[in-house]
Design a protein around this motif. Structure first.
Motif, short mmCIF file in Angstrom:
data_model
loop_
_atom_site.label_atom_id
_atom_site.label_comp_id
_atom_site.label_asym_id
_atom_site.label_seq_id
_atom_site.Cartn_x
_atom_site.Cartn_y
_atom_site.Cartn_z
N HIS A 72 0.83 -1.20 0.00
CA HIS A 72 0.00 0.00 0.00
C HIS A 72 0.87 1.26 0.00
O HIS A 72 0.59 2.22 -0.73
N ARG A 73 1.93 1.25 0.79
CA ARG A 73 2.78 2.44 0.91
C ARG A 73 3.51 2.75 -0.39
O ARG A 73 3.84 3.91 -0.65
N VAL A 74 3.77 1.73 -1.20
CA VAL A 74 4.37 1.98 -2.51
C VAL A 74 3.45 2.83 -3.37
O VAL A 74 3.90 3.65 -4.17
N GLN A 75 2.14 2.67 -3.19
CA GLN A 75 1.17 3.38 -4.01
C GLN A 75 0.86 4.79 -3.52
O GLN A 75 0.19 5.55 -4.21
N VAL A 76 1.33 5.12 -2.31
CA VAL A 76 1.05 6.43 -1.72
C VAL A 76 2.36 7.19 -1.55
O VAL A 76 3.23 6.78 -0.78
N GLY A 77 2.50 8.28 -2.28
CA GLY A 77 3.68 9.12 -2.14
C GLY A 77 3.39 10.31 -1.24
O GLY A 77 2.30 10.88 -1.30
N THR A 78 4.34 10.66 -0.39
CA THR A 78 4.12 11.75 0.55
C THR A 78 5.25 12.77 0.47
O THR A 78 6.40 12.43 0.20
N ILE A 79 4.87 14.02 0.70
CA ILE A 79 5.85 15.08 0.92
C ILE A 79 5.45 15.75 2.23
O ILE A 79 4.42 16.41 2.31
N SER A 80 6.25 15.53 3.25
CA SER A 80 5.97 16.15 4.54
C SER A 80 6.60 17.54 4.58
O SER A 80 7.41 17.91 3.71
N GLN A 81 6.27 18.30 5.60
CA GLN A 81 6.87 19.63 5.74
C GLN A 81 8.37 19.53 5.94
O GLN A 81 9.12 20.42 5.54
N ALA A 82 8.83 18.41 6.52
CA ALA A 82 10.27 18.22 6.75
C ALA A 82 10.99 17.68 5.52
O ALA A 82 12.22 17.62 5.50
N LEU A 83 10.24 17.24 4.50
CA LEU A 83 10.72 16.68 3.23
C LEU A 83 11.32 15.29 3.37
O LEU A 83 11.36 14.52 2.43
N LEU A 161 -1.36 7.88 -5.47
CA LEU A 161 -1.87 8.98 -4.65
C LEU A 161 -0.70 9.76 -4.08
O LEU A 161 0.26 9.17 -3.56
N VAL A 162 -0.76 11.10 -4.18
CA VAL A 162 0.25 11.97 -3.58
C VAL A 162 -0.40 12.79 -2.48
O VAL A 162 -1.43 13.44 -2.70
N LEU A 163 0.20 12.75 -1.29
CA LEU A 163 -0.24 13.55 -0.16
C LEU A 163 0.89 14.52 0.17
O LEU A 163 1.98 14.10 0.54
N ALA A 164 0.64 15.81 0.01
CA ALA A 164 1.67 16.82 0.21
C ALA A 164 1.22 17.81 1.28
O ALA A 164 0.18 18.45 1.14
N ASP A 165 2.01 17.91 2.35
CA ASP A 165 1.66 18.75 3.49
C ASP A 165 2.41 20.08 3.40
O ASP A 165 3.61 20.15 3.71
N GLU A 166 1.72 21.11 2.96
CA GLU A 166 2.27 22.46 2.82
C GLU A 166 3.62 22.46 2.10
O GLU A 166 4.62 22.98 2.61
N PRO A 167 3.67 21.90 0.89
CA PRO A 167 4.95 21.83 0.17
C PRO A 167 5.47 23.18 -0.31
O PRO A 167 6.61 23.27 -0.76
N THR A 168 4.65 24.23 -0.24
CA THR A 168 5.07 25.54 -0.73
C THR A 168 5.23 26.56 0.40
O THR A 168 5.40 27.75 0.13
N ALA A 169 5.19 26.11 1.65
CA ALA A 169 5.12 27.04 2.78
C ALA A 169 6.31 28.00 2.84
O ALA A 169 6.15 29.16 3.20
N SER A 170 7.49 27.54 2.46
CA SER A 170 8.69 28.38 2.61
C SER A 170 9.15 28.98 1.29
O SER A 170 10.27 29.50 1.22
N LEU A 171 8.31 28.93 0.26
CA LEU A 171 8.73 29.36 -1.07
C LEU A 171 8.06 30.66 -1.48
O LEU A 171 6.95 30.97 -1.05
N ASP A 172 8.74 31.42 -2.34
CA ASP A 172 8.12 32.61 -2.89
C ASP A 172 7.07 32.18 -3.92
O ASP A 172 7.03 31.03 -4.35
N PRO A 173 6.16 33.10 -4.31
CA PRO A 173 5.05 32.70 -5.19
C PRO A 173 5.47 32.03 -6.48
O PRO A 173 4.81 31.08 -6.94
N SER A 174 6.56 32.49 -7.10
CA SER A 174 7.00 31.90 -8.36
C SER A 174 7.42 30.46 -8.18
O SER A 174 7.00 29.56 -8.92
N THR A 191 -3.80 10.93 -8.20
CA THR A 191 -4.61 11.79 -7.34
C THR A 191 -3.68 12.59 -6.44
O THR A 191 -2.76 12.03 -5.84
N VAL A 192 -3.89 13.89 -6.35
CA VAL A 192 -3.05 14.76 -5.53
C VAL A 192 -3.91 15.47 -4.50
O VAL A 192 -4.90 16.12 -4.86
N ILE A 193 -3.55 15.31 -3.23
CA ILE A 193 -4.22 16.03 -2.14
C ILE A 193 -3.15 16.82 -1.42
O ILE A 193 -2.19 16.25 -0.88
N VAL A 194 -3.28 18.14 -1.44
CA VAL A 194 -2.22 19.01 -0.95
C VAL A 194 -2.79 20.04 0.01
O VAL A 194 -3.79 20.68 -0.29
#
Length: 238
Positions: A72-83, A161-174, A191-194
């Motif tokens: 199951h974990r192979v099918q779910v990709g994650t990006i945490s705030q810590a990366l 499925l990709v689960l991304a937790d605030e992947p843009t929090a420390s980035l400028d808008p561009s 499927t992307v849930i961010v």
């Protein structure tokens, strides 16, 4: 369906029911403490809710063990705030880690002793604009470049499925737009849930916006239909 979770006496999620279709790009918005990270944790299976039913890719992740959980974990990709990158190793090794769930132990050990990126790793780095960085120590990269390494690792993993937790929090808008473009464009059937703090980015890059406040679902609408007044209601009443 009917998912609730508490941390001690604090209600993190209250009666959450929602369905996400395959291939949807969904933004989860809400003020700090609204339950965004907890929701992603429940979907990822690293938080087991106190009540309710969770089905992700046909299984309840909180009830899986052993080989079924690994598959199951192979099918779910994650990006945490810590990366979750290893800064001491070369970029290529962090990207190759996307293969580890599907490779045997022997193949994984051989791959991680080689400094040269394999074809999938090299292609993923080129796609995120870091083809030059394969042999660079990950810790030497900027914050935005490290974000791209984490996305290259996802591209190699090829999750459903990709689960991304605030992947843009420390980035400028561009740079934030670049990261969301990469996530949204990984594959049409992914499927992307961010979770995000930037409503306008959510409206541009996602199909659907979910709003949480005090652990409750208070907004669920197509991104194109969500107005500035809706965002004000979500954040100002928190």
């Amino acid at each position: 369906t009917g998912v609730g979770h508490h941390f001690g006496a604090h209600p993190a999620l209250e009666g959450i029911s929602l369905a996400v279709r395959r291939g949807e790009r969904v933004a989860v918005l809400g003020p700090s403490g609204a339950g965004k990270s907890t929701l992603l944790g429940v979907l990822g299976g690293w938080i087991t809710p106190d009540r309710g039913d969770v089905q992700v890719l046909g299984s309840n992740p909180g009830q899986l063990t052993g080989a079924a959980l690994r598959a199951h974990r192979v099918q779910v990709g994650t990006i945490s705030q810590a990366l979750d990158l290893v800064d001491q190793v070369r970029v290529a090794h962090n990207v190759k880690a996307g293969h580890l769930g599907s490779w045997s132990l022997g193949r994984s050990l051989v791959a991680l002793t080689r400094t040269r990126p394999d074809a999938d790793c090299a292609a993923a780095l080129e796609r995120v604009g870091l083809g030059w960085a394969a042999q660079t120590r990950t810790g030497q990269l900027s914050g935005g470049e490290r974000q791209r390494v984490a996305i290259a690792r996802l591209l190699v993993q090829r999750p459903h499925l990709v689960l991304a937790d605030e992947p843009t929090a420390s980035l400028d808008p561009s740079h934030a737009s670049d990261i969301l473009n990469l996530l949204a464009g990984s594959r049409d059937d992914v499927t992307v849930i961010v979770s995000l703090h930037q409503p306008e980015l959510a409206r541009v890059h996602c199909d659907r916006i979910i709003g949480l406040r005090h652990g409750r679902l208070v907004l669920d609408a197509p991104a194109a239909s969500v107005t500035s007044a809706d965002f004000d209601e979500l954040y100002l009443r928190a």
